[in-house]
Design a protein around this motif. Structure first.
Motif, PDB file in Angstrom:
ATOM      1  N   ASN A   1      -2.235   2.406  -4.852  1.00 25.23           N
ATOM      2  CA  ASN A   1      -2.523   1.604  -3.985  1.00 25.23           C
ATOM      3  C   ASN A   1      -3.127   0.614  -3.525  1.00 25.23           C
ATOM      4  O   ASN A   1      -2.068  -0.528  -3.670  1.00 25.23           O
ATOM      5  N   PHE A   2      -3.726   0.398  -3.488  1.00 25.40           N
ATOM      6  CA  PHE A   2      -4.960  -0.741  -3.807  1.00 25.40           C
ATOM      7  C   PHE A   2      -4.512  -1.452  -5.128  1.00 25.40           C
ATOM      8  O   PHE A   2      -4.908  -2.883  -4.817  1.00 25.40           O
ATOM      9  N   HIS A   3      -3.919  -1.671  -5.762  1.00 26.04           N
ATOM     10  CA  HIS A   3      -3.319  -2.094  -7.091  1.00 26.04           C
ATOM     11  C   HIS A   3      -2.258  -2.954  -7.114  1.00 26.04           C
ATOM     12  O   HIS A   3      -2.127  -3.602  -7.862  1.00 26.04           O
ATOM     13  N   VAL A   4      -1.116  -2.231  -6.454  1.00 20.75           N
ATOM     14  CA  VAL A   4       0.743  -2.724  -6.139  1.00 20.75           C
ATOM     15  C   VAL A   4       0.355  -3.779  -6.275  1.00 20.75           C
ATOM     16  O   VAL A   4       1.135  -4.412  -6.974  1.00 20.75           O
ATOM     17  N   PHE A   5       0.023  -4.386  -5.143  1.00 24.42           N
ATOM     18  CA  PHE A   5      -0.050  -6.272  -4.994  1.00 24.42           C
ATOM     19  C   PHE A   5      -0.420  -7.147  -6.188  1.00 24.42           C
ATOM     20  O   PHE A   5       0.500  -7.869  -6.913  1.00 24.42           O
ATOM     21  N   ARG A   6      -1.662  -6.624  -6.708  1.00 19.34           N
ATOM     22  CA  ARG A   6      -1.641  -6.866  -8.141  1.00 19.34           C
ATOM     23  C   ARG A   6      -0.741  -6.661  -9.446  1.00 19.34           C
ATOM     24  O   ARG A   6      -0.586  -7.991 -10.145  1.00 19.34           O
TER      25      ARG A   6
ATOM     26  N   PHE B   1       0.495  -1.126  -0.360  1.00 24.65           N
ATOM     27  CA  PHE B   1      -0.192   0.323  -0.280  1.00 24.65           C
ATOM     28  C   PHE B   1       0.648   1.131   0.681  1.00 24.65           C
ATOM     29  O   PHE B   1       0.166   2.132  -0.377  1.00 24.65           O
ATOM     30  N   PHE B   2       1.380   1.541   0.522  1.00 23.75           N
ATOM     31  CA  PHE B   2       2.779   2.742   0.601  1.00 23.75           C
ATOM     32  C   PHE B   2       4.103   2.632   0.352  1.00 23.75           C
ATOM     33  O   PHE B   2       5.143   2.631   0.588  1.00 23.75           O
ATOM     34  N   SER B   3       4.736   1.463  -0.662  1.00 23.94           N
ATOM     35  CA  SER B   3       5.729   1.013  -1.568  1.00 23.94           C
ATOM     36  C   SER B   3       6.105   2.492  -2.395  1.00 23.94           C
ATOM     37  O   SER B   3       5.078   2.750  -3.234  1.00 23.94           O
ATOM     38  N   LYS B   4       7.304   2.509  -2.507  1.00 21.38           N
ATOM     39  CA  LYS B   4       7.781   3.950  -2.978  1.00 21.38           C
ATOM     40  C   LYS B   4       8.579   3.322  -4.453  1.00 21.38           C
ATOM     41  O   LYS B   4       8.859   3.657  -4.973  1.00 21.38           O
ATOM     42  N   GLY B   5       9.039   1.629  -4.502  1.00 16.81           N
ATOM     43  CA  GLY B   5       9.896   1.325  -5.378  1.00 16.81           C
ATOM     44  C   GLY B   5      10.918   1.484  -5.420  1.00 16.81           C
ATOM     45  O   GLY B   5      12.207   2.428  -4.473  1.00 16.81           O
TER      46      GLY B   5
END
Length: 172
Positions: free
Chosen positions: A126-131, A14-18
């Motif tokens: 943020n809600f879509h990063v995991f997928r 949710f808070f990934s910055k890469g």
């Protein structure tokens, strides 16, 4: 139980910055309006701009086809927005044929030669990063990380539930 597990997975990114120093970032497309990118897409593009400004050697791939209710493809609209915000045209690649997340990523990766040492970031809300990261890892052995764009709070409940079904679809 499955819903809670999926929500937990979503929240891990949710808070990934890469990871800094990526060779490429891939911005997943979203709705284009006549006046420019939708709120959701603009957040993704703004996160990409921030990353690109901090990583001057990184190139960006903007993705997305043209829907029936769009006057321009999402990829082309994303390019126009990035150019208007000062990103150099030689740093932008455009993928304009995809209609969903899996195609955004697979088509974008076809535009570049990847190797195991390459760093690539997936830019999405943020809600879509995991997928997005999960899908990208299916298509390449490159080092994949996510960049989470902010989502206005009123959009989160619907998107978090919908994303659970997207994760389950992709797993099955």
């Amino acid at each position: 139980t499955i819903f809670v597990i999926c929500q937990g997975c979503i929240l891990t990114q949710f808070f990934s910055k890469g990871e800094s120093g990526a060779e490429y970032i891939i911005v997943l497309g979203a709705q284009m309006r006549d006046r420019g990118p939708s709120v959701v897409y603009k957040a993704r593009l703004d996160s990409a701009i921030e990353y690109l400004n901090n990583n001057p050697d990184t190139k960006v791939i903007v993705t997305g086809g043209q829907g029936a209710n769009e006057s321009i493809s999402e990829g082309e609209g994303g390019q126009e927005y990035l150019l208007s915000q000062g990103i150099n045209k030689d740093r932008i690649l455009v993928e304009k044929d995809s209609v969903e997340t899996d195609e955004n990523i697979s088509n974008a990766l076809k535009l570049i030669d990847t190797d195991n040492d390459m760093k690539i970031c997936i830019v999405t809300n943020n809600f879509h990063v995991f997928r997005g990261v999960m899908i990208a890892k299916r298509y390449t052995n490159a080092k994949i990380s996510g960049i989470a764009a902010f989502t206005q709070y009123q959009y989160l409940p619907n998107n978090m539930v919908r994303e659970t079904f997207g994760i389950l679809k992709d797993i099955l």
